[in-house]
Design a protein around this motif. Structure first.
Motif, PDB file in Angstrom:
ATOM      1  N   GLY A 102     -49.243 -15.248   8.718  1.00 55.54           N
ATOM      2  CA  GLY A 102     -49.764 -13.903   8.969  1.00 55.54           C
ATOM      3  C   GLY A 102     -49.437 -13.407  10.350  1.00 55.54           C
ATOM      4  N   GLY A 103     -50.455 -13.354  11.220  1.00 53.31           N
ATOM      5  CA  GLY A 103     -50.273 -12.760  12.537  1.00 53.31           C
ATOM      6  C   GLY A 103     -49.244 -13.436  13.407  1.00 53.31           C
ATOM      7  N   SER A 144     -52.740  -6.490  15.557  1.00 52.94           N
ATOM      8  CA  SER A 144     -53.305  -5.347  14.842  1.00 52.94           C
ATOM      9  C   SER A 144     -54.811  -5.488  14.736  1.00 52.94           C
ATOM     10  CB  SER A 144     -52.702  -5.244  13.440  1.00 52.94           C
ATOM     11  OG  SER A 144     -53.404  -4.310  12.647  1.00 52.94           O
ATOM     12  N   GLU A 147     -56.514  -7.347  11.895  1.00 48.45           N
ATOM     13  CA  GLU A 147     -56.638  -8.805  11.883  1.00 48.45           C
ATOM     14  C   GLU A 147     -58.082  -9.245  12.149  1.00 48.45           C
ATOM     15  OE1 GLU A 147     -53.322 -11.211  13.522  1.00 48.45           O
ATOM     16  OE2 GLU A 147     -52.655  -9.319  14.408  1.00 48.45           O
ATOM     17  N   ASN A 153     -60.081 -15.430   9.552  1.00 44.26           N
ATOM     18  CA  ASN A 153     -58.627 -15.287   9.607  1.00 44.26           C
ATOM     19  C   ASN A 153     -58.015 -16.532  10.253  1.00 44.26           C
ATOM     20  OD1 ASN A 153     -55.960 -14.607  10.045  1.00 44.26           O
ATOM     21  ND2 ASN A 153     -56.393 -12.619  10.979  1.00 44.26           N
ATOM     22  N   MET A 156     -54.332 -15.388  13.467  1.00 48.58           N
ATOM     23  CA  MET A 156     -54.376 -14.128  14.193  1.00 48.58           C
ATOM     24  C   MET A 156     -53.300 -14.133  15.281  1.00 48.58           C
ATOM     25  SD  MET A 156     -57.646 -12.333  16.069  1.00 48.58           S
ATOM     26  CE  MET A 156     -58.559 -12.309  14.524  1.00 48.58           C
TER      27      MET A 156
END
Length: 342
Positions: A102-103, A144, A147, A153, A156
């Motif tokens: 993801g991040g 973002s 996130e 999460n 991130m």
């Protein structure tokens, strides 16, 4: 030029000084998400020559194979675990679905069009800088606010964004990190981001300017403190340090170069192909990118072959700095450790 951050001849000096600061004079002792760490807030440094992006500290055992793989993964705009998970399996634990990251897949945010656009943010910024050389708007956000919507999460973005600035024929970059693990993350981040900076300078036909790295939370995890102490001890005791210049990215480098290099990377990663040093020379790449493929072949042999040592012809074809690093990273490359510093 007025400097607002301490400058270093290479990333190694900044790395050692920040490790010492966080370990020996931390501002805070924190335990975010169960990870005990020593922290300093709001630090920065500058590299007048961003190409000096590798440390030569035996105790650290820096991994040039992973550094180049991660930089190329970013430049290709990828987020898949299939590639990056091969070079660092520990990243798989950060994936929410076991397929993509993801991040931390910074390149996916930089080199792919945002929703509703047909051009990537990176190309938008290059377009801006070609038409408005003194612009202050060449900022590439990565982190973002969305996130934050998930409390659990697992991935991130630590990178807030990259700021490209053209001044007097040079392309400078300022990197803003919300947080940096000084022992595990700083070196790979600086390597990749300065590669992105140099790649952008090549696309714009500009000279490479200075690189400034800023960090909100600069920390060392308690579980890594003993290794950090060994690094600091080596840096303190040695009388001389290896001196290796880092090569210049070829001016012909562009998206097609990245695509072609990664085609061969995949062949090596999947053990579909194996290359001698001479075969790599005949692939049609400039020496700079030949070195990257030599590193990927070294790693292919380590991962897939049963031999106790990596083939000498591949090791001998590496530049001295890369030979020095792989010789200290892997026992199967121990012959490379005999290479003397130049």
């Amino acid at each position: 030029m007025m400097l607002t951050a301490p400058t270093y001849l290479s990333v190694e000096g900044a790395y050692v000084d920040l490790l010492r600061l966080a370990c020996e004079s931390p501002e805070h002792r924190i335990e975010a998400r169960g990870n005990a760490a020593r922290e300093v807030i709001g630090v920065a440094f500058q590299l007048p020559n961003p190409r000096q992006r590798l440390p030569y500290i035996a105790a650290r055992k820096a991994n040039p194979v992973f550094h180049f793989a991660e930089a190329l993964w970013y430049l290709a705009g990828r987020r898949d675990l299939a590639m990056i998970g091969y070079y660092t399996p520990s990243m798989r634990s950060s994936s929410p679905d076991g397929v993509n990251l993801g991040g931390s897949a910074y390149g996916h945010a930089l080199f792919n069009p945002a929703a509703g656009d047909t051009v990537s943010p990176f190309d938008r910024v290059l377009e801006l800088l070609r038409t408005e050389a003194d612009s202050k708007r060449g900022y590439l956000p990565v982190f973002s606010a969305t996130e934050l919507t998930s409390a659990d999460n697992p991935d991130m973005a630590c990178l807030a964004g990259l700021h490209l600035l053209v001044r007097e024929g040079h392309l400078h970059m300022v990197c803003n990190m919300r947080a940096n693990d000084l022992d595990c993350g700083l070196l790979s981040d600086v390597f990749s981001f300065t590669m992105i900076q140099e790649y952008a300078a090549v696309q714009l036909g500009l000279r490479l300017g200075h690189y400034t790295h800023t960090i909100g939370s600069a920390h060392v995890n308690e579980c890594n403190v003993e290794r950090v102490k060994r690094v600091l001890n080596e840096a303190e005791l040695r009388r001389t340090r290896p001196q290796f210049p880092f090569p210049v990215m070829p001016q012909a480098t562009g998206p097609d170069t990245i695509r072609r290099v990664l085609e061969h990377e995949e062949l090596l990663r999947t053990n579909t192909a194996r290359y001698s040093a001479d075969e790599i020379r005949r692939l049609g790449f400039e020496v700079y990118w030949q070195q990257v493929l030599l590193l990927f072949e070294v790693y292919r042999q380590i991962q897939h072959d049963e031999a106790d040592t990596v083939s000498r012809d591949v090791l001998d074809a590496l530049l001295p700095n890369l030979r020095w690093l792989v010789g200290r990273k892997w026992a199967s490359c121990a012959a490379a450790a005999e290479v003397s510093a130049r």
